[in-house]
Design a protein around this motif. Structure first.
Motif, PDB file in Angstrom:
ATOM      1  N   UNK A  59     -26.353-106.275  28.434  1.00  0.00           N
ATOM      2  CA  UNK A  59     -25.052-105.634  28.600  1.00  0.00           C
ATOM      3  C   UNK A  59     -24.675-105.655  30.082  1.00  0.00           C
ATOM      4  N   UNK A  60     -23.415-105.414  30.334  1.00  0.00           N
ATOM      5  CA  UNK A  60     -22.995-105.229  31.714  1.00  0.00           C
ATOM      6  C   UNK A  60     -23.621-103.948  32.260  1.00  0.00           C
ATOM      7  N   UNK A  61     -23.904-103.901  33.558  1.00  0.00           N
ATOM      8  CA  UNK A  61     -24.485-102.662  34.114  1.00  0.00           C
ATOM      9  C   UNK A  61     -23.468-101.540  34.153  1.00  0.00           C
ATOM     10  N   UNK A  62     -23.986-100.321  34.113  1.00  0.00           N
ATOM     11  CA  UNK A  62     -23.129 -99.137  34.204  1.00  0.00           C
ATOM     12  C   UNK A  62     -22.771 -98.877  35.663  1.00  0.00           C
ATOM     13  N   UNK A  63     -21.485 -98.766  35.930  1.00  0.00           N
ATOM     14  CA  UNK A  63     -21.054 -98.338  37.267  1.00  0.00           C
ATOM     15  C   UNK A  63     -21.262 -96.830  37.387  1.00  0.00           C
ATOM     16  N   UNK A  84     -19.505-101.703  33.645  1.00  0.00           N
ATOM     17  CA  UNK A  84     -18.886-100.787  32.694  1.00  0.00           C
ATOM     18  C   UNK A  84     -18.323 -99.597  33.463  1.00  0.00           C
ATOM     19  N   UNK A  85     -17.021 -99.443  33.422  1.00  0.00           N
ATOM     20  CA  UNK A  85     -16.356 -98.355  34.123  1.00  0.00           C
ATOM     21  C   UNK A  85     -16.093 -97.189  33.166  1.00  0.00           C
ATOM     22  N   UNK A  86     -15.631 -96.071  33.744  1.00  0.00           N
ATOM     23  CA  UNK A  86     -15.336 -94.880  32.941  1.00  0.00           C
ATOM     24  C   UNK A  86     -14.294 -95.171  31.879  1.00  0.00           C
TER      25      UNK A  86
END
Length: 776
Positions: A470-474, A521-523
């Motif tokens: 998955x994309x990393x969490x910001x 991954x943004x809010x």
């Protein structure tokens, strides 16, 4: 107390996650689940009987992950267990023998026996077709045939002296009389009585001599057959021993294997013809098939091969059906009948996990017929018996009712994964449960909401996102995920440990972020994932709202009404829950039946709900019945509700409706109420508080009304409301009040001082009491 907007939702600061390094192996479960981790470690180490483990916890909190991790650590310290195989039992074919060999030697033994039989198939026919064998067999045969010839000549001479000639027929030796050297015909002997008597007398005298010679001839045949048999065995042994002695030498450290090799050798010597028929059977497929089937008894069925393991086995059985777990005995059809043998024995997961650890989901175990009973039996007796499932049900199959493979000794640790209700239910219903699963490893569903724990959870989710591509969490995405975790936990002070649900949300958010061309991954991606998840599941909620909007369900949050108050209920599905207002009405008349619940009378209520109704009576008695008896008949109903009702969260709303009806004082209809009440008038917390508030807000918004909700003050820490509700709250289109007592709620709902309401209620109760006295 009117709440402020800050009371309605905990907000996580993204800056907490800006300077975090993500170490490999960081996992929140290991740090938080110390109680469960310690229990699992103890259970895996304990050698005493019955110290198997039941891991208790909600779905998605990492039970399986933690158990498998600790189990993996344990099996890596344990030696590789032996292989197990089944072989033919030459003494009792219906009871195959179970043999144990060091790891990897099971497959070697199988291949060795296969090569041995193939060698015999080729070499035995050659040996018996050899010139040396034929000459030796001919020599032996001619020698004994010569002996038989000499005996027969002697018998013929003696018979001639006695007046008989000897003839050999298919039925034996026949004597024919001679008179004057001439053969007497049978007809003449029968017609002349004196001649017949003479011949019979002579025959009686000579019969013992014939019997003696017959015995000698039979003895010669026996010696001939014995010598030919010895010759066959010598030839066969010469062929067999070239291989079998090497086999015995190879397996001399395993007495049971050596014993089986001896039994195979002895049986082959008895059945040499099976091998000798093979060349002639090459043109007859049916005969070849029969011979091969008879030769299959020399095979080896390796059911557990641990040759490739580096340590003890760890098995997680995802589908524990009876046969998958305990093995099975296959059958085949032959000439219209079902037959079986040791080669049809198929192992189960418990065979493969023997010597190590077996992990099972208890729900799957209990759902498969016969599995729980058999698992207990195996653990109690510490041995694995392969039996068909139908025999466990008392329905023997004709092919295997007498077929009983030798049990295999069991040394295993079993770990069950389940929830708390199942653990307690098994403990109550099955007295053997706690004897076999003595170690309870209970996992928490939440942890304290601290900065350290948030950072640890962020690292865990970061690693999981990486593991699942998955994309990393910001930092902003992580903050939004933490807020969702608090909502799942049902408290601002807690974070949910339902890692599976958090990961599912991150997977969906990653999809939307990739779709938008982002590298993190943004809010907003987390928020969109939540919105889409709700949209996929909230059709029932939408249908309910439409029924309210078109007037089918009577919900009108405006103005005032007497004897009517809106309570808040929750509709729960497997994947979604939503709140909805419920119209509660109360009527009062003179009488002495007390408070009557229509739901209770129609058996649409549960025990907790019924307790709440009785609590109302207790409150009325304590508040208004100290100076004179209370005499009334009051009826309370949940209008347009046709399904069973359970719980006590509507007690406060019911009480307000009842007091309104008694005092004939109207209640604000823009107010919805939730909260449990005790007999002393204290307001107690309830569950699903966020869904209830959001449900009433949703209806007010749809109808274009302003709304207000009264909740227990002890539920304030549980608030993690949707941002839309908070926005409406700030714009004063929606209000929330938190109360500790009935009096506080009365002042908001009635718009009067609590004392005024109580005085009106007391006055009306006096009148109702007077009326009931006059009727008497």
């Amino acid at each position: 107390m009117k709440l402020t907007a800050r009371n309605l939702r905990w907000k996580c600061n993204p800056k907490e996650f800006e300077d975090i390094n993500h170490p490999e192996g960081a996992d929140v479960t290991l740090k938080v689940q110390k109680r469960a981790s310690s229990a699992i470690a103890f259970g895996l180490e304990a050698e005493s009987e019955g110290f198997n483990i039941f891991a208790v916890g909600e779905e998605g909190v990492g039970k399986k992950w933690l158990v498998l991790k600790k189990a993996q650590e344990k099996v890596e310290k344990l030696p590789v267990p032996n292989d197990w195989c089944y072989v033919f039992n030459f003494k009792d074919p219906q009871h195959p023998r179970a043999l144990s060999l060091p790891p990897g030697r099971g497959r070697e033994f199988k291949e060795d026996m296969k090569s041995f039989v193939e060698h015999l198939k080729e070499e035995l026919p050659k040996a018996f077709e050899s010139k040396e064998y034929e000459e030796k067999a001919k020599e032996i045969t001619e020698h004994y045939n010569g002996e038989k010839e000499r005996l027969l000549k002697q018998l013929a001479k003696m018979a001639e002296i006695a007046g008989f000639t000897v003839k050999f027929t298919p039925t034996g030796i026949a004597l024919f009389p001679l008179v004057g050297g001439q053969l007497v015909s049978e007809d003449k002997a029968l017609t002349d009585p004196k001649l017949r008597e003479f011949i019979n007398g002579k025959r009686r005298e000579f019969d013992p001599i014939v019997s003696d010679y017959l015995k000698k001839l039979k003895d010669i045949d026996k010696r001939l057959n014995a010598e030919l048999k010895n010759l066959r065995e010598e030839v066969a042994l010469f062929v067999i021993n070239t291989v079998i002695e090497d086999l015995k030498e190879k397996y001399r450290d395993l007495p049971e294997i050596a014993s089986h090799i001896d039994a195979v050798k002895e049986d082959i010597l008895k059945n040499i013809d099976l091998f000798l028929q093979l060349p002639q059977a090459s043109e007859n497929p049916f005969l070849t098939l029969q011979i091969e089937k008879n030769l299959s008894k020399y095979e080896v069925n390796v059911i557990v091969d641990n040759g490739d393991l580096q340590h003890a086995p760890l098995v997680y059985e995802k589908n524990p059906t009876y046969s998958n777990l305990f093995g099975k005995i296959g059958v085949r059809a032959e000439f219209g009948l079902y037959v079986t043998d040791f080669t049809q024995i198929v192992p189960g997961s418990i065979h493969k996990a023997n010597g190590g650890i077996l992990v099972l989901r208890v729900k799957d175990v209990l759902m498969n017929p016969g599995v729980w009973y058999t698992l207990k039996k195996i653990l109690m007796h510490r041995e694995i018996s392969v039996q068909p499932f139908w025999e466990e049900l008392g329905l023997p199959h004709p092919a295997s009712s007498l077929f009983k493979p030798q049990p295999i000794p069991l040394k295993i640790k079993v770990v069950l994964l389940g929830d708390r209700p199942t653990f307690y239910l098994l403990g109550v219903l099955d007295p053997e449960f706690h004897k076999l699963f003595k170690v309870k490893a209970e996992m928490k569903g939440y942890m304290t909401n601290t900065e350290d724990n948030r950072r640890l959870l962020y690292s865990t989710m970061y690693q999981l996102a990486k593991n699942h591509n998955l994309l990393p969490l910001s930092p902003s995405g992580a903050a939004s995920l933490m807020e969702y975790s608090a909502r799942l936990a049902g408290s601002k002070n807690k974070l949910s440990l339902k890692i599976e649900k958090l990961l599912d949300l991150a997977k969906e958010a990653s999809f939307y972020a990739k779709e938008a061309g982002k590298d993190q991954i943004e809010a907003e991606d987390i928020d969109r994932a939540l919105e889409e998840k709700i949209f996929r599941s909230n059709l029932p909620e939408e249908i309910y709202d439409e029924l309210v909007e078109d007037g089918t369900l009577i919900i009108n949050p405006t103005g005032k009404a007497t004897g009517q108050c809106y309570g808040l209920a929750v509709v729960e599905f497997e994947d979604y829950a939503f709140g909805r207002p419920v119209r509660i009405t109360a009527t009062v008349s003179a009488g002495d039946k007390g408070v009557v619940s229509i739901e209770r009378e129609t058996k649409l209520s549960g025990r907790i709900f019924e307790k709440a109704i009785l609590t109302l009576s207790g409150y009325l008695g304590n508040m208004y019945g100290k100076e004179h008896p209370i005499s009334l008949t009051a009826s309370i109903a949940f209008e347009q509700s046709y399904s069973p009702i359970e719980g006590d969260s509507a007690t406060l709303a019911e009480l307000i409706a009842l007091l309104s009806a008694i005092s004939e004082t109207p209640v604000r209809q823009d107010v919805a109420v939730t909260g449990s009440v005790d007999q002393l008038g204290n307001v107690q917390p309830v569950g699903s508080i966020n869904e209830k508030i959001e449900g009433f807000y949703r209806i007010c918004k749809r109808l274009g009304r302003r709304g207000c909700v009264i909740i227990p003050r002890r539920n304030v820490n549980n608030l993690q409301l949707e941002r839309e509700v908070i926005t409406a709250y700030r714009k004063k289109r929606f209000n929330i009040y938190a109360v500790d007592s009935v009096d506080e709620a009365l002042e908001i709902a009635f718009g009067l001082k609590a004392k005024e309401v109580h005085d009106k209620v007391a006055e009306r109760l006096k009148k109702l009491y007077a009326i009931s006295r006059r009727k008497k």
